[in-house]
Write an enzyme that holds these catalytic residues in place. Structure first.
Site, PDB file in Angstrom:
ATOM      1  N   SER A 212      -9.169 -12.685 -41.061  1.00 48.22           N
ATOM      2  CA  SER A 212      -9.648 -13.003 -39.724  1.00 48.22           C
ATOM      3  C   SER A 212      -8.804 -12.341 -38.629  1.00 48.22           C
ATOM      4  O   SER A 212      -8.617 -11.138 -38.661  1.00 48.22           O
ATOM      5  CB  SER A 212      -9.684 -14.521 -39.578  1.00 48.22           C
TER       6      SER A 212
ATOM      7  N   HIS B  91     -16.456 -18.212 -43.732  1.00 52.96           N
ATOM      8  CA  HIS B  91     -15.244 -17.557 -43.247  1.00 52.96           C
ATOM      9  C   HIS B  91     -14.028 -18.181 -43.947  1.00 52.96           C
ATOM     10  O   HIS B  91     -13.655 -19.318 -43.635  1.00 52.96           O
ATOM     11  CB  HIS B  91     -15.204 -17.835 -41.737  1.00 52.96           C
TER      12      HIS B  91
HETATM   13  C1  GCU Z   1     -12.104 -16.883 -33.904  1.00 52.17           C
HETATM   14  C2  GCU Z   1     -12.120 -15.539 -33.228  1.00 52.17           C
HETATM   15  C3  GCU Z   1     -12.154 -14.406 -34.230  1.00 52.17           C
HETATM   16  C4  GCU Z   1     -11.043 -14.567 -35.255  1.00 52.17           C
HETATM   17  C5  GCU Z   1     -11.108 -15.963 -35.850  1.00 52.17           C
HETATM   18  C6  GCU Z   1      -9.955 -16.318 -36.791  1.00 52.17           C
HETATM   19  O1  GCU Z   1     -13.326 -17.123 -34.516  1.00 52.17           O
HETATM   20  O2  GCU Z   1     -13.213 -15.483 -32.352  1.00 52.17           O
HETATM   21  O3  GCU Z   1     -12.014 -13.152 -33.584  1.00 52.17           O
HETATM   22  O4  GCU Z   1     -11.104 -13.573 -36.224  1.00 52.17           O
HETATM   23  O5  GCU Z   1     -11.074 -16.927 -34.838  1.00 52.17           O
HETATM   24  O6  GCU Z   1      -8.895 -15.734 -36.726  1.00 52.17           O
HETATM   25  O7  GCU Z   1     -10.140 -17.262 -37.575  1.00 52.17           O
END
Ligand code: GCU
Length: 417
Positions: free
Chosen positions: A255, A396
């Site tokens: 992420s 995710h």
């Molecule tokens: C949020 C953010 C993303 C990121 C994510 C994370 O959703 O908008 O850009 O990748 O957090 O790090 O879990």
């Protein structure tokens, strides 16, 4: 009944994503990607030498100046202190060490597991973690981190001692048994030790040491570049550890930390493989698709991650002189792996795939194969060679399935079995 089930499934997928963004492929605008293989002078880049000597430096400075910011190099003063050592960790499967890395006015702790009963220096997966090192493993003994809450914009927060109950809280993301059983070590650092992740958290991290009271410039490093810099300091330590094969360090990030691993791998070519999991906008996903998160969302919710310069593209994504393929290409000719989760529409799985596809021509200059198709593969069908990609079912996250693919990828490129 069948209709109802389908509706419920769609709803759960939709609600997993922040509302208000575009999740409709039909609404992706037509776009033209900036040319990776063309010098600023307009000349075409036709060979690896021209890429290496001329185009790569152009692409690197562009992203450094416009997106991630200028970071300092290796600090003059840095110390490594072994603060704990357990020769029989994880029920006898591993040697566990904790190393305090002190530099730039901060100390961050590297937790390192090395497989037991394996001869010679071992390859290592290295990655930052979100919740503190103690959360990566379900075992007592790892020092409980001082952790920072992720605060909303501008709020002041303080670090608190993590609770005993938070041990192993992120263990499902670090498939330690699997990784160690394949002969790899695993190293991780809590990203909040390098800089807490909130707008204003900078003052508690490594950046002020270098700014020394100066105002920030539009191309000064953001938090992502600071975390990436921290990974390089962990690498500085790994180079000194005789049990580690520092030529075989695969960097992994999830992420925001997947955005970080890409930039860390671009900035520091000692990382032999770079893996970017669900990195989305500002990572592997093509920004011009305007699918899921976009540049403006990023800069609004996380103004501390990137440079001041990057904010000028909030409303002008189509005019950015780069896109995610520039970032991914900086890893070449080293192997890079990008992957997505099907339900993680906010991160735009197709955009992540297309970023990896659009970067692939650089590997071809080196006689290597990247991803040789622009047809997105189905679920659980890894594709590519020096550039790898998969999309897995689910949300995710980081799962065993992801680790299995990265281990296969590392085995292949490190010439193991
Ligand atoms: C949020 C953010 C993303 C990121 C994510 C994370 O959703 O908008 O850009 O990748 O957090 O790090 O879990």
């Amino acid at each position: 009944m069948r209709h109802l089930t389908v509706c419920l499934m769609l709803a759960s997928v939709a609600f997993a994503q922040p509302p208000g963004a575009n999740y409709d492929e039909a609404k992706v605008p037509n776009y033209t990607l900036p040319e990776l293989l063309k010098l600023n002078s307009g000349e075409a880049v036709k060979d690896a030498k021209t890429w290496r000597e001329k185009r790569r430096p152009e692409v690197y400075s562009l992203l450094e100046q416009q997106m991630f910011g200028r970071a300092p190099g290796r600090p003059e003063r840095m110390t490594f202190e072994l603060t704990s050592m357990e020769p029989n960790a994880l029920g006898g499967k591993a040697v566990r060490k904790e190393i305090a890395i002190t530099t730039a006015g901060k100390t961050f702790s590297l937790l390192l597991y090395l497989p037991k009963g394996v001869k010679g220096p071992v390859p290592v997966f290295l990655g930052l973690n979100f919740q503190g090192n103690h959360a990566a493993a379900k075992e007592a003994g790892v020092k409980l981190a001082m952790t920072w809450p992720r605060a909303s914009k501008g709020a002041e927060v303080v670090a608190t001692q993590a609770a005993e109950t938070s041990r192993g809280g992120a263990a499902s993301r670090w498939s330690l048994d699997l990784i160690l059983s394949k002969g790899y070590g695993v190293g991780t650092v809590y990203y909040g030790d390098i800089e807490p992740d909130y707008n204003g958290g900078m003052k508690h991290g490594v950046r002020p040491y270098y700014l020394k009271g100066k105002a920030e410039a539009a191309d000064d490093w953001g938090a992502i570049a600071a975390w990436a810099w921290g990974l390089s300091r962990a690498m500085d330590y790994l180079e000194t550890d005789k049990a580690v094969d520092s030529k075989k360090v695969a960097l992994m990030g999830h992420s925001r930390l997947g955005k970080t691993s890409l930039w860390a791998g671009a900035a520091d070519e000692r990382f032999a493989i770079v893996i970017s999991n669900d990195s989305g906008e500002g990572g592997a996903a093509i920004s011009r698709r305007m699918f899921g998160e976009n540049v403006k969302n990023l800069n609004t919710s996380f103004p501390h991650w990137f440079t001041g310069n990057y904010k000028q593209y909030n409303e002008r994504v189509a005019e950015m002189p780069f896109d995610s393929h520039f970032l991914i290409a900086l890893i070449a000719p080293r192997p890079v792996y990008v992957n997505s989760a099907q339900e993680d529409q906010w991160a735009d799985p197709r955009g992540e795939f297309l970023g990896a596809v659009a970067a692939s021509p650089v590997w071809r200059l080196y006689g290597k194969k990247g991803i040789e198709t622009d047809k997105m593969p189905g679920i659980h069908q890894p594709v590519g060679d020096a550039v790898g990609y998969h999309v897995r079912a689910g949300k995710h996250d980081v799962t065993d399935y992801d680790w299995e693919q990265w281990i296969k990828f590392a085995d292949r490129h490190f010439g193991r079995r």
